[in-house]
Design a protein around this motif. Structure first.
Motif, short mmCIF file in Angstrom:
data_model
loop_
_atom_site.label_atom_id
_atom_site.label_comp_id
_atom_site.label_asym_id
_atom_site.label_seq_id
_atom_site.Cartn_x
_atom_site.Cartn_y
_atom_site.Cartn_z
N HIS A 73 0.86 -1.18 0.00
CA HIS A 73 0.00 0.00 0.00
C HIS A 73 0.91 1.24 0.00
O HIS A 73 1.33 1.70 1.08
N ARG A 74 1.20 1.73 -1.17
CA ARG A 74 2.10 2.88 -1.27
C ARG A 74 1.35 4.15 -0.88
O ARG A 74 0.31 4.47 -1.46
N PRO A 75 1.88 4.92 0.08
CA PRO A 75 1.20 6.16 0.48
C PRO A 75 1.23 7.18 -0.65
O PRO A 75 2.02 7.07 -1.59
N PRO A 76 0.36 8.20 -0.58
CA PRO A 76 0.37 9.24 -1.61
C PRO A 76 1.76 9.86 -1.77
O PRO A 76 2.49 10.04 -0.79
N TRP A 77 2.09 10.20 -3.02
CA TRP A 77 3.40 10.80 -3.29
C TRP A 77 3.28 11.86 -4.38
O TRP A 77 2.30 11.90 -5.11
N GLN A 78 4.30 12.71 -4.44
CA GLN A 78 4.36 13.73 -5.48
C GLN A 78 5.03 13.15 -6.71
O GLN A 78 6.18 12.68 -6.64
N GLU A 79 4.34 13.16 -7.83
CA GLU A 79 4.89 12.58 -9.06
C GLU A 79 5.78 13.58 -9.79
O GLU A 79 5.60 14.79 -9.69
N GLU A 80 6.71 13.04 -10.55
CA GLU A 80 7.60 13.86 -11.37
C GLU A 80 6.80 14.65 -12.40
O GLU A 80 5.80 14.16 -12.94
N ALA A 81 7.23 15.87 -12.64
CA ALA A 81 6.56 16.70 -13.65
C ALA A 81 6.78 16.12 -15.04
O ALA A 81 7.90 15.73 -15.40
N VAL A 82 5.71 16.05 -15.84
CA VAL A 82 5.77 15.53 -17.21
C VAL A 82 4.82 16.38 -18.07
O VAL A 82 3.98 17.12 -17.53
N PRO A 83 4.90 16.27 -19.40
CA PRO A 83 3.91 16.97 -20.23
C PRO A 83 2.51 16.38 -20.01
O PRO A 83 2.31 15.19 -20.25
N LEU A 84 1.59 17.17 -19.56
CA LEU A 84 0.25 16.67 -19.24
C LEU A 84 -0.74 17.11 -20.31
O LEU A 84 -1.69 17.88 -20.06
N HIS A 85 -0.54 16.61 -21.51
CA HIS A 85 -1.43 16.93 -22.62
C HIS A 85 -1.31 15.83 -23.68
O HIS A 85 -0.37 15.02 -23.66
N TYR A 86 -2.26 15.79 -24.60
CA TYR A 86 -2.20 14.91 -25.76
C TYR A 86 -2.94 15.58 -26.89
O TYR A 86 -3.70 16.53 -26.70
#
Length: 305
Positions: A73-86
């Motif tokens: 059960h992985r606790p919430p984490w901050q994800e690496e910034a990536v391009p968030l579009h398509y």
């Protein structure tokens, strides 16, 4: 004062113990099969109650049997910034085709959950299911089904080789030949830092790529690549196997093997899923879908403008 970066909602990674792991302790299992984290980190996660064995909190010393159920059960984490579009390339009642930017993972894995193409698609098209996966560093066309029937039909067509896939690739070095028919088998091999990784392997699965030179540049070669099979990292491995690893690839060496000191990460190379040709799963009409090619993968491109 700016707000702190948002955390995701956390995730539970569930799996069954594989036969070769029977007899290992829970701590040994995670430290061996998931070396992206060291043994001390896995011990801390066990001490924090994040890992369960067959539905009960695990201490770490328990001996595993084949088929046991493990959950982290992985606790919430901050994800690496990536391009968030398509880019939306095609849509009807059964199908969706989008253009994925380099840097955006297709599916949740590793440190990515919300920062994925799947998560973006599901916000706009709740029924969208990608029918294949592009590596994080690969840009281009991703085909999705919007109905179960369309997904089943296209999955069968994919398996039987009735979906034609074409890529653009920029390889390091100048190709000695005009075309290459590459059949190096691909399979999992041991890696000192990543556990196991796909690479050229004599006992791997049969694989075939056909590469054609589009342009020779000063120290690189632009290629068009058609793949007849869909093994993980196939183009990267196959071009490396003939001495033409992708320019900037952090992982694969000439010969098709992996860098022994490589770390998790999937960026730096130039590979683009340009075209898919197939029959529409409902109408049976032929379809040829394309994703616009990035400037650096077009013939005649000059970095000097």
């Amino acid at each position: 004062m700016s707000a702190a970066p948002a955390l995701n909602s956390g995730y539970s990674y569930r799996e069954r113990v594989r036969p070769q792991a029977a007899g290992l302790s829970v701590l040994d299992y995670y430290a061996h099969f998931y070396p992206h984290s060291d043994r001390a980190t896995w011990a801390a996660r066990l001490a924090a109650g994040e890992i369960e064995l067959n539905g009960q909190p695990a201490g770490g010393d328990e001996r595993l049997r084949q088929g046991d159920r493990l959950t982290w059960h992985r606790p919430p984490w901050q994800e690496e910034a990536v391009p968030l579009h398509y880019d939306l390339l095609y849509a009807d009642a059964a199908l969706l085709a989008v253009g994925k930017p380099s840097g955006l993972p297709t599916l949740p894995a590793g440190g990515f959950l919300d920062h994925t193409l799947l998560a973006l698609l599901r916000r706009d098209f709740p029924a969208a299911t990608p029918l294949h996966r592009l590596g994080r560093g690969t840009s281009g066309l991703v085909l999705c089904s919007l109905t179960r029937e369309a997904g089943a039909k296209l999955t069968a067509d994919w398996r039987e080789g009735r979906v034609h896939k074409r890529y653009r690739a920029l390889a390091a070095g100048r190709a000695a030949r005009g075309s290459y028919d590459i059949t190096a088998p691909i399979g999992l091999v041991e890696h000192p830092r990543l556990g196991q990784i796909y690479a050229a392997a004599p006992d791997g699965k049969p694989s075939r790529s056909r590469a054609r030179v589009l342009e020779r540049r000063e120290s690189s070669t632009l290629l068009e690549v058609d793949i007849e099979t869909g093994r993980p990292h196939q183009i990267r491995i196959h071009l490396a196997s003939v001495g033409l690893p992708l320019l900037g690839d952090p992982l694969y060496l000439p010969g098709g093997q992996a860098q022994p000191d490589a770390l998790p990460g999937d960026l730096g190379y130039r590979l683009h899923a340009e075209q898919l040709t197939f029959q529409h799963p409902v109408s049976g009409a032929p379809l040829c879908l394309r994703a616009p090619v990035p400037p650096e993968l077009r013939a005649g491109f000059s970095s000097c403008g």
